[in-house]
Design an enzyme around this catalytic site. Structure first.
Site, mmCIF file in Angstrom:
data_model
loop_
_atom_site.group_PDB
_atom_site.id
_atom_site.type_symbol
_atom_site.label_atom_id
_atom_site.label_comp_id
_atom_site.label_asym_id
_atom_site.label_seq_id
_atom_site.Cartn_x
_atom_site.Cartn_y
_atom_site.Cartn_z
ATOM 1 N N GLY B 63 3.276 -7.106 -7.843
ATOM 2 C CA GLY B 63 4.786 -7.014 -8.050
ATOM 3 C C GLY B 63 5.363 -6.066 -8.615
ATOM 4 N N SER B 64 6.665 -5.771 -8.591
ATOM 5 C CA SER B 64 7.178 -4.672 -8.949
ATOM 6 C C SER B 64 7.107 -4.374 -10.601
ATOM 7 C CB SER B 64 8.720 -4.765 -8.550
ATOM 8 O OG SER B 64 9.586 -4.902 -9.481
ATOM 9 N N SER B 65 7.523 -3.251 -11.053
ATOM 10 C CA SER B 65 7.209 -2.780 -12.358
ATOM 11 C C SER B 65 7.864 -3.614 -13.405
ATOM 12 C CB SER B 65 7.292 -1.350 -12.431
ATOM 13 O OG SER B 65 8.525 -1.017 -11.802
#
Lengths: 405, 135
Positions: B63-65
């Protein structure tokens, strides 16, 4: 990790509590990945999100007196004024967290760019430059398309790097870790920017490991938007911080150069059927829509132009939102695209993310159309159903209020 | 009969006894409901399972940061966080999130562990000493 006298002094608090706290987190990361030392960086980008944890962490650093040595560019949150004027009155809680986050970052010394494509404008690294970039579309872009070097930083680890001006040396900062170990034989025709959305989502479904892939069989160089889509989806569907495309990306002039001394562990084949299956699973069936959303990541002026071309002289049946950087917004105004899109009933809004609650509350439990699987994925938790279609088809759908096929 | 396996510490901490939750898919904490700790992601191996107080065993984070940190933070604030995390391949985003939240996390576990461990088994984990035990 081997620390220099200076680094040990930082940890011991000689340069303030903020520096000590930031470096302490980076040492933990370094230890987890067997980093040997710290190296200086020259650029940072922080995925500011104006969400609870983001504000908590930024304020914690600030309260300890931290200041960014390398001022980071930052991700979008909510353009409060524009959305108040044109969508709904942003609830007080949202206004407060956005304002407090902006203020905390400003005081930390960040550049308030509010844009998630810094690699296209405002913070573009050079080949070989060692940097700390968080943001899931940015990491694969700077590593793969440009050949700069960053690990897949978290928003908080990138902010620590901005404060200390250095990063632990491990992972993608080292030559040997940038080599390909997975060969991806693309037997499908990949041409449009939308094809890269699907290919980017498909590959991690077929292979879940973190090794670097090299894509073979792609004949035509992707556009900047194609590259942007590809990285964003690879790193959302999976955890791909770097990839090669044979003969196209800078560290893969040849297959052999991209593989170096590593061995190919597995060959993954992607056929037209695989892409059709991914598309079937991901993109959802046609139905009526409540709104359209473009800009995850922020769309470029070329994509704005495409949307303007399709909607010129026509009217949208549902609200349409184009999310862009403030520079792209200014350019869209200058070039007349903003006027065309406004006349059709759509909005170009700067500084805003698809994923900062409560910004899009009026659409919760609704159905939207977008061109971005990433946009769809992050809104599952808010029960917004997104139908995914190529940009031109999505714009047509917004004109009639329904996705027809 | 309890059985002990070696591992390496990523973040500090100790869990005396907690249930294992084994996920074949990487977990994105943003798609875990903060109020209940139930995994909400479509087509996910752990869909419908609850992470609260569990020792999570998963291949990696994803998943995104931003979302890992925020997802974990929201769970933590409601006392719905997992007790500890065991990953096969650590990624920076997940490590930094766990470090910021002071959640015990280990990696480099004896490969045999992954063959034996099953959801529902009772485990103890000592990140500092580098041991996991199936109780």
């Amino acid at each position: 990790m081997k620390l220099t006298g200076y680094e040990q002094d930082i940890l011991d608090g000689k340069y303030g509590e903020g520096m000590a706290y930031a470096l302490g987190i980076q040492v933990a990361i370094g230890n987890a990945f067997d980093a040997d030392c710290f190296v200086p960086i020259t650029r940072t980008h922080v995925a500011l999100s104006a969400q609870d944890a983001d504000l908590w962490f930024a304020e914690k650093l600030l309260s300890k007196g931290a200041k960014c040595k390398i001022p980071p560019t930052v991700n979008p949150s909510i353009n409060l004024k524009y959305l108040n004027d044109h969508l709904f009155e942003i609830p007080e809680e949202g206004v407060n967290i956005v304002s407090a986050t902006n203020e905390a970052y400003r005081k930390l010394g960040a550049q308030l760019t509010f844009n998630c494509t810094p690699y296209l404008q405002q913070n573009v690294p050079a080949y070989g430059e060692v940097i700390a970039f968080s943001e899931s579309s940015a990491t694969p872009y700077v590593n793969s398309v440009i050949g700069a070097r960053t690990n897949r930083e978290g928003s908080n680890s990138a902010l620590c790097a901005a404060v200390t001006g250095m990063v632990p040396r491990y992972g993608l900062l080292l030559d040997e870790n940038r080599k390909a170990e997975i060969e991806v034989d693309v037997q499908a025709k990949i041409e449009s920017d939308f094809d890269y959305q699907i290919l980017g989502w498909c590959y991690p479904e077929k292979y879940k490991g973190l090794e670097i892939p090299i894509f073979r069989g792609i004949k035509k160089r992707p556009t900047p938007e194609g590259f942007m889509n590809f990285g964003a989806q690879l790193n959302t569907s999976g955890c791909v911080s770097m990839y090669h495309i044979e003969g196209i990306t800078p560290e893969a002039p040849t297959f052999e150069a991209a593989v170096g001394n590593k061995k190919i562990k597995e060959v993954i084949t992607i056929t037209e059927q695989d892409l059709a299956d991914t598309r079937q699973r991901l993109c959802r069936e046609p139905k009526k829509i409540d709104f359209a959303m473009f800009g995850c990541p922020h769309i470029t002026i070329n994509q704005v132009a495409t949307i303007a071309r399709v909607c010129e002289g026509r009217k949208f049946k549902v609200p349409v939102w184009l999310l862009v950087s403030s520079l792209t917004k200014e350019l869209a105004v200058r070039m007349g695209y903003n006027a065309i899109i406004q006349r059709a009933g759509g909005h170009i809004v700067s500084d805003t993310c698809i994923d900062v609650p409560p910004c899009w509350q009026p659409y919760y439990h609704g159905v939207g159309v977008t061109d971005s699987p990433k946009c769809a994925y992050y809104n599952e938790i808010r029960d917004i159903e997104f139908i995914i279609r190529p940009i031109e088809e999505a714009v047509e759908a917004a004109i009639i209020g329904e996705v027809l096929k | 009969m309890s059985k002990t396996f070696t591992c390496s510490q990523i973040t500090k901490g100790k869990v005396d006894c907690a249930e294992a939750l084994v996920s074949k898919d990487a977990i994105c904490f943003y798609l875990v409901e903060p109020e209940t700790g139930i995994v909400k992601e479509r087509n996910h191996d752990a869909l419908g399972k609850c992470v609260v107080g569990k020792i999570l065993i998963m291949p990696s984070g994803k998943g995104s940061s931003v979302v890992q940190l925020d997802g974990l933070y929201k769970l933590m604030k409601r006392d719905n966080a997992p007790a500890a995390i065991v990953v096969q391949e650590a990624d920076t985003v997940l490590v930094a999130a766990a470090a910021a939240m002071e959640l015990p996390m280990v990696h480099r576990v004896d490969p045999e562990f992954f063959q034996e461990v099953q959801t529902g088994m009772k485990l103890s984990l000592d990140a500092d000493a580098g041991v996991i035990t199936i109780l």
